[in-house]
Write a protein that holds these residues in place. Structure first.
Motif, short mmCIF file in Angstrom:
data_model
loop_
_atom_site.label_atom_id
_atom_site.label_comp_id
_atom_site.label_asym_id
_atom_site.label_seq_id
_atom_site.Cartn_x
_atom_site.Cartn_y
_atom_site.Cartn_z
N ILE A 137 0.81 -1.22 0.00
CA ILE A 137 0.00 0.00 0.00
C ILE A 137 0.85 1.27 0.00
O ILE A 137 0.55 2.22 -0.73
CB ILE A 137 -0.93 0.01 1.23
N TYR A 138 1.92 1.26 0.81
CA TYR A 138 2.70 2.48 1.02
C TYR A 138 4.05 2.42 0.31
O TYR A 138 4.70 1.38 0.27
CB TYR A 138 2.94 2.71 2.52
N GLU A 139 4.47 3.56 -0.23
CA GLU A 139 5.79 3.68 -0.83
C GLU A 139 6.81 4.05 0.25
O GLU A 139 6.47 4.68 1.26
CB GLU A 139 5.80 4.76 -1.92
N ARG A 140 8.04 3.66 0.07
CA ARG A 140 9.09 4.05 1.00
C ARG A 140 9.23 5.57 1.02
O ARG A 140 9.26 6.21 -0.04
CB ARG A 140 10.42 3.40 0.60
N GLN A 141 9.31 6.13 2.21
CA GLN A 141 9.51 7.56 2.37
C GLN A 141 10.49 7.81 3.51
O GLN A 141 10.18 7.57 4.68
CB GLN A 141 8.18 8.28 2.65
N GLU A 142 11.69 8.26 3.18
CA GLU A 142 12.69 8.53 4.19
C GLU A 142 12.43 9.88 4.86
O GLU A 142 11.69 10.72 4.33
CB GLU A 142 14.08 8.54 3.55
N ASN A 143 13.06 10.09 6.02
CA ASN A 143 13.00 11.41 6.63
C ASN A 143 13.57 12.43 5.66
O ASN A 143 14.68 12.25 5.15
CB ASN A 143 13.81 11.45 7.93
N PRO A 144 12.83 13.49 5.35
CA PRO A 144 13.33 14.49 4.40
C PRO A 144 14.52 15.25 4.96
O PRO A 144 14.74 15.31 6.18
CB PRO A 144 12.12 15.41 4.20
N CYS A 145 15.30 15.84 4.06
CA CYS A 145 16.47 16.62 4.45
C CYS A 145 16.24 18.10 4.18
O CYS A 145 15.55 18.47 3.23
CB CYS A 145 17.70 16.17 3.66
N VAL A 146 16.83 18.93 5.00
CA VAL A 146 16.89 20.36 4.71
C VAL A 146 17.70 20.53 3.42
O VAL A 146 18.64 19.77 3.16
CB VAL A 146 17.56 21.11 5.88
N SER A 147 17.36 21.48 2.60
CA SER A 147 18.06 21.66 1.32
C SER A 147 19.54 21.92 1.56
O SER A 147 19.93 22.51 2.58
CB SER A 147 17.45 22.85 0.57
N PRO A 148 20.40 21.49 0.62
CA PRO A 148 21.84 21.71 0.80
C PRO A 148 22.20 23.17 1.05
O PRO A 148 23.04 23.48 1.89
CB PRO A 148 22.43 21.19 -0.51
N GLU A 149 21.56 24.08 0.31
CA GLU A 149 21.88 25.50 0.46
C GLU A 149 21.59 25.99 1.88
O GLU A 149 22.36 26.77 2.46
CB GLU A 149 21.08 26.33 -0.55
N LYS A 150 20.49 25.53 2.46
CA LYS A 150 20.10 25.97 3.79
C LYS A 150 20.95 25.31 4.87
O LYS A 150 21.39 25.98 5.81
CB LYS A 150 18.61 25.66 4.02
N LEU A 154 9.48 12.57 9.99
CA LEU A 154 8.16 12.50 9.35
C LEU A 154 7.06 12.74 10.38
O LEU A 154 7.25 12.46 11.57
CB LEU A 154 7.95 11.12 8.71
N PRO A 155 5.90 13.22 9.94
CA PRO A 155 4.75 13.28 10.84
C PRO A 155 4.41 11.89 11.37
O PRO A 155 4.70 10.88 10.71
CB PRO A 155 3.62 13.83 9.96
N TYR A 156 3.78 11.83 12.52
CA TYR A 156 3.49 10.56 13.19
C TYR A 156 2.76 9.57 12.26
O TYR A 156 3.12 8.40 12.18
CB TYR A 156 2.65 10.82 14.45
N GLU A 157 1.76 10.05 11.56
CA GLU A 157 0.96 9.15 10.71
C GLU A 157 1.84 8.54 9.61
O GLU A 157 1.71 7.35 9.28
CB GLU A 157 -0.22 9.90 10.09
N LYS A 158 2.72 9.34 9.05
CA LYS A 158 3.60 8.84 8.00
C LYS A 158 4.61 7.84 8.56
O LYS A 158 4.96 6.86 7.90
CB LYS A 158 4.33 10.00 7.32
N ARG A 159 5.08 8.09 9.77
CA ARG A 159 6.01 7.14 10.40
C ARG A 159 5.34 5.79 10.60
O ARG A 159 5.96 4.74 10.38
CB ARG A 159 6.51 7.71 11.73
N MET A 160 4.08 5.79 11.02
CA MET A 160 3.37 4.53 11.22
C MET A 160 3.19 3.80 9.89
O MET A 160 3.26 2.57 9.82
CB MET A 160 2.00 4.78 11.87
N GLU A 161 2.97 4.55 8.82
CA GLU A 161 2.86 3.93 7.50
C GLU A 161 4.17 3.24 7.12
O GLU A 161 4.17 2.14 6.56
CB GLU A 161 2.49 4.98 6.45
N ASN A 204 15.24 5.54 14.85
CA ASN A 204 15.47 6.87 15.39
C ASN A 204 14.21 7.42 16.05
O ASN A 204 14.27 8.05 17.12
CB ASN A 204 15.94 7.82 14.28
N TYR A 205 13.06 7.19 15.42
CA TYR A 205 11.79 7.64 16.02
C TYR A 205 11.58 7.00 17.39
O TYR A 205 11.19 7.67 18.35
CB TYR A 205 10.61 7.29 15.10
#
Length: 482
Positions: A9-22, A34-41, A130-131
């Motif tokens: 059902i769910y696609e892999r989604q890693e914790n997003p990164c802050v942009s390199p420039e920032k 990730l938000p809690y709901e996405k972590r559970m997914e 980590n979560y």
């Protein structure tokens, strides 16, 4: 199982990164939970395999895939999906003493063996871990747990890196009085000064050290074993000594001019940079406005790229002796073998964002150092053939004000070997009895990189645990460390 088809059902989604420039504006960690709901997914994507390769630590063709700690990954993924975060933490801590470290710096051997990886994308085991541990700290579940009974036995641990901390944790929980000796000004070893702050915030290390102190472990910094305290003094005050001093002797280049100003070992550069961050002082050696060349394509070399960029270098180039690996697995490198594929790590991503290209030059090494006014000015590089021999006619001159050597390590430091009268292998690691962590001196044990050679944090934690079991049996005649 809380969800038996999440991987469909769910696609892999890693914790997003802050942009390199920032993220280049600071040395702060740059992964965003990730938000809690996405972590559970993501936890629901775990297949709960009948044979969980992720926790098996298989050695295939000389490389390990799967977790050396044998973490109970399907169990705590299932508890996450069911909303049992506290019980997930208990299952995680049963096998991993310091998940806050491995969930930040481990290359996720577990994910490389995830069965989802056969024809899809692996479960985000690293981020899920980590979560769990960060939730445990945030909700106050990570409380000091000093042993109820002390054994009366005393153990000295030499080195406060991951192996030393692991040994200390298990021996202390068993009831032995543990003192950890560290020659640097702060505990943590590699975790404190060998890994940049953007990969492992030093507040995370300090948080764990504080917890260990509350559990009764003592730390003595600015103390170099064999120099500030002798082997004889240690034997007089302690029942056993565990060497966990790492593999800290850096590999040099066989070139004239290695003592020129502007030539530096990566470990010294990263230590100085991190010390400046945690102390809020200027680094002694900065890459600011310098043309930086890094010799070595591993994690240390990548860390040097990211650090030099944050210090506002003029340019950065990373040399690798090996050819560029393939982008995807080849037919002779199938799952669940360790994937021998190209890695575009955070430092390379950041360099590409700043300078418009990958900083790496493959199949290349340094042939000559060129000085001007008594310091490094340029380097001559040369391409290497399949036999790793220089190819005549491929020489080029590069501007270079700062050359960082990240070519690996060649075992323990000479001072440790001499002061403890240690026998060493051809790799300059400590010899122990066969299938044991005990040296020829029954009161001295060794574990981690000083025994295994340069390796991963997760292997240091596992060796620390197994060494603690042997030390416990030596002290008590048996061990109940699981």
């Amino acid at each position: 199982m809380a969800k038996n088809n999440g991987f469909l059902i769910y696609e892999r989604q890693e914790n997003p990164c802050v942009s390199p420039e920032k993220r280049l504006e600071s040395f702060d960690e740059f992964h965003v939970p990730l938000p809690y709901e996405k972590r559970m997914e993501q936890a629901a994507r775990c297949m709960h395999c009948g044979v969980p390769f992720c926790q098996s630590a298989l050695e295939l063709k000389g490389m390990v895939t799967g977790c050396p700690l044998h973490n109970l990954i399907p169990e705590w993924n299932e508890e996450l999906v069911a909303g049992n975060d506290e019980y997930a933490l208990k299952r995680l801590l049963k096998t991993n003493p310091f998940p806050e470290f491995t969930s930040r710096v481990c290359p996720a051997l577990c994910e490389k063996a995830c069965i989802n990886g056969i024809d899809s994308n692996a479960t985000t085991i690293h981020d899920n871990e980590n979560y769990i541990i960060e939730t445990g700290f945030a909700r106050g579940w990570m409380k000091p747990q000093p042993p109820a009974i002390r054994s009366g036995k005393k153990a000295a641990i030499i080195g406060s890196g991951p192996a030393g901390l692991s040994v200390a944790q298990y021996l202390n929980q068993r009831g032995h009085q543990v003192t950890v000796f560290e020659k640097a000004d702060r505990p943590g070893g590699l975790l404190m000064y060998g890994i940049p702050n953007m990969k492992l915030d030093k507040k995370v290390v300090d948080r764990r050290i504080s917890l260990m102190k509350d559990e009764g472990i003592q730390f003595a910094c600015h103390v170099e074993a064999g120099k500030d305290i002798s082997k004889e003094e240690l034997f007089q005050d302690f029942d056993v000594v565990v060497l966990a001093a790492g593999s800290r002797k850096p590999r040099s280049l066989n070139l004239e001019g290695m003592d020129l100003p502007g030539v530096m070992f990566a470990v010294d550069y990263l230590t100085d940079a991190t010390r400046s961050v945690v102390s809020n002082k200027k680094p002694l050696i900065s890459a600011k406005n310098k043309n930086v060349v890094i010799v070595g394509g591993g994690d240390t070399g990548n860390d040097c790229v990211g650090t030099a960029l944050r210090q506002h270098c003029k340019s950065v180039i990373q040399l690798e002796m090996t050819p560029m690996p393939p982008i995807e697995r080849t037919a002779d490198n199938p799952w669940p073998e360790w994937p021998k594929v190209a890695k575009f790590d955070y430092g390379q991503q950041e360099a590409a964002a700043v300078f418009g290209k990958d900083p790496r030059i493959f199949s290349t090494t340094v042939k000559r150092l060129i000085e001007k006014n008594g310091r490094l000015h340029e380097i001559e590089i040369v391409s290497l053939g399949p036999d790793f021999k220089p190819i005549e006619g491929t020489e080029k001159i590069l501007k270079c004000d700062l050359l960082l050597i990240a070519a690996g390590f060649i075992g323990i430091e000479d001072s440790l070997k001499e002061s403890f009268h240690l026998e060493t292998t051809p790799r300059n690691t400590i010899i122990t009895k066969e299938a044991s962590y005990q040296t020829q001196n029954p009161k001295i044990f060794a574990c981690g990189d000083c025994k295994r050679g340069q390796s991963l944090v997760v292997w240091a934690l596992e060796q620390g645990k197994q060494c603690a079991k042997e030390v416990d049996r030596y002290l008590m005649g048996y061990s109940n460390i699981e």
